[in-house]
Scaffold this motif. Structure first.
Motif, short mmCIF file in Angstrom:
data_model
loop_
_atom_site.label_atom_id
_atom_site.label_comp_id
_atom_site.label_asym_id
_atom_site.label_seq_id
_atom_site.Cartn_x
_atom_site.Cartn_y
_atom_site.Cartn_z
N ASN A 154 -6.17 7.76 7.41
CA ASN A 154 -4.49 7.66 7.40
C ASN A 154 -3.96 8.75 7.96
OD1 ASN A 154 -5.63 9.84 5.63
ND2 ASN A 154 -3.62 9.56 4.61
N CYS A 184 0.84 -1.29 0.05
CA CYS A 184 -0.30 -0.05 -0.04
C CYS A 184 0.82 1.33 -0.06
CB CYS A 184 -0.98 0.14 1.06
SG CYS A 184 -2.05 1.19 1.12
N LYS A 185 0.64 2.09 -1.10
CA LYS A 185 1.10 3.53 -1.22
C LYS A 185 0.06 4.52 -1.62
CE LYS A 185 3.96 1.35 -4.83
NZ LYS A 185 3.40 0.16 -4.48
N LEU A 186 -1.15 4.28 -0.98
CA LEU A 186 -2.42 4.99 -1.34
C LEU A 186 -2.35 6.45 -0.61
CD1 LEU A 186 -5.24 2.20 -1.30
CD2 LEU A 186 -4.20 3.52 -3.34
N CYS A 187 -1.49 6.44 0.32
CA CYS A 187 -1.24 7.91 0.88
C CYS A 187 0.17 7.97 1.16
CB CYS A 187 -1.96 8.02 2.30
SG CYS A 187 -1.33 7.40 3.66
N PHE A 241 -0.73 1.90 8.60
CA PHE A 241 -0.80 3.22 9.84
C PHE A 241 -2.46 3.09 10.12
CE2 PHE A 241 -1.35 7.17 11.10
CZ PHE A 241 -0.35 7.40 12.34
N CYS A 242 -2.88 3.07 9.00
CA CYS A 242 -4.36 3.42 9.09
C CYS A 242 -5.40 2.46 9.68
CB CYS A 242 -5.04 3.99 7.43
SG CYS A 242 -4.97 2.43 6.22
N ARG A 288 1.97 8.01 3.71
CA ARG A 288 2.99 7.37 4.61
C ARG A 288 3.53 6.01 3.66
NH1 ARG A 288 1.66 9.18 9.26
NH2 ARG A 288 -0.39 9.98 9.72
N ALA A 315 2.05 -2.00 3.40
CA ALA A 315 1.24 -3.00 3.96
C ALA A 315 0.75 -3.54 2.83
CB ALA A 315 0.43 -2.72 4.88
N CYS A 327 3.00 2.83 3.47
CA CYS A 327 3.39 1.74 4.37
C CYS A 327 4.19 0.50 3.75
CB CYS A 327 2.26 1.36 5.38
SG CYS A 327 1.55 2.78 6.45
S1 SF4 Z 1 -1.57 4.56 6.25
FE1 SF4 Z 1 -3.04 3.11 5.20
S2 SF4 Z 1 -3.49 3.97 3.03
FE2 SF4 Z 1 -1.75 5.00 4.01
S3 SF4 Z 1 -0.06 3.81 3.05
FE3 SF4 Z 1 -0.49 2.99 5.15
S4 SF4 Z 1 -1.73 1.17 4.69
FE4 SF4 Z 1 -1.81 2.71 2.55
#
Ligand code: SF4
Length: 302
Positions: free
Chosen positions: A84, A29-32, A47-48, A34, A38, A36
């Motif tokens: 997030n 996940c690199k939707l935001c 993190f979210c 951060r 994940a 992460c």
């Molecule tokens: S905080 Fe959530 S949406 Fe943002 S990168 Fe991490 S897992 Fe993805």
């Protein structure tokens, strides 16, 4: 001129291309910002804390939003679970921090959008959508095929990935991001996001490139950028730099809602342990006007 929602101009292949681009960002996940990494589809949490499926805490016609979104029949809000940003002072902590809600499929989310349209809502107002962007865009595609024809409002915390926002071009009609802080200390302390202002500015410049200033038909916003800024005690948010950014790098005509409703809540530093004063709020409005912002929405109640 009658404005139709942007997503109506996309053909199925163009929609699909955007969904696939977003799904690839979900894989690690690199939707935001951060990023992460994940593997949410394998059960890992970032993190979210959001998983691979959409979670919704509630939906309905909402009358507490800005007048230009609410009109006569309300803004069709869908509140998404988790967040997030996870701000320590969040008033909706049960949804954003504790995960209150239930899993829905993209098909069900599309049906909710159609239901809200049938109720007469003027738009679909996606509250805290960032961490579910691919699933939401899939839902919009399904709903559009079933006749959805009202604007999409992207009601987000402002900590957005530039690449994700770029992909939302021609899907979102109204961007409604917060700008929470201009200084890194507050962003670190309250949202664990030291680069908040940098990422937020990049994203907002792209949002504005896509949709421009608010366009209104029959007193209802149809397209454009609407900023929200919550005044914090002791000017912890660094409001002046935010107003300067908007005036100089976006537009003096950008719509901004300067909000007064901060309440002390959660795990906060001592100087945030009170509401803002009337003078703090008034000074923020005076400052925004002095800097040259011309479309300020402000609270009439305090
Ligand atoms: S905080 Fe959530 S949406 Fe943002 S990168 Fe991490 S897992 Fe993805």
């Amino acid at each position: 001129m009658h404005l139709t929602p942007s997503y109506k101009s996309l053909n199925p292949a163009q929609f699909q291309e955007k969904i696939e681009a977003l799904e690839s960002m979900l894989q690690e996940c690199k939707l935001c910002p951060r990023k992460c990494k994940a593997k949410r589809e394998s059960g890992e949490k970032g993190f979210c804390r959001a998983g691979a499926n959409l979670w919704i805490s509630s939906y309905g016609a909402h009358f507490g939003e800005e007048e230009i979104l609410v009109g006569s029949y309300g803004s069709g809000t869908i509140f998404f679970t988790w967040c997030n940003l996870r701000c320590s002072f969040c008033q909706n902590y049960d949804i954003s921090l504790e995960g209150n809600g239930e899993s829905v499929s993209e098909q069900q989310c599309a049906e909710i959008m159609i239901y809200l349209q049938k109720r007469g809502c003027h738009n679909i107002n996606l509250v805290t959508p960032t961490h579910y962007t691919p699933q939401i865009v899939k839902s919009i595609k399904i709903a559009s095929e079933k006749g959805l024809n009202i604007p999409i409002v992207w009601n987000c915390g402002g900590y957005e990935s530039f690449e994700v926002i770029r992909t939302l071009d021609k899907i979102v009609d109204i961007y409604m991001p917060d700008i929470k802080y201009s200084n890194s200390e507050a962003a670190t302390l309250l949202s664990n996001a030291p680069d908040y202002f940098e990422r937020c500015k990049e994203a907002i410049i792209e949002m504005y490139r896509q949709v421009g200033n608010i366009q209104i038909e029959n007193n209802i916003a149809k397209r454009g950028l609407l900023i929200r800024h919550l005044v914090l005690p002791e000017d912890l948010a660094g409001s002046e730099q935010i107003f300067m950014f908007l005036k100089n790098e976006i537009s003096p005509d950008v719509f901004i809602n300067i909000m007064a409703q901060y309440r002390p809540y959660g795990n906060i530093p001592e100087k945030m342990g009170r509401r803002i004063t009337i003078n703090e709020y008034r000074n923020a409005i005076i400052l925004a006007r002095k800097i040259g912002l011309r479309n300020i929405i402000h609270s009439t109640t305090f």
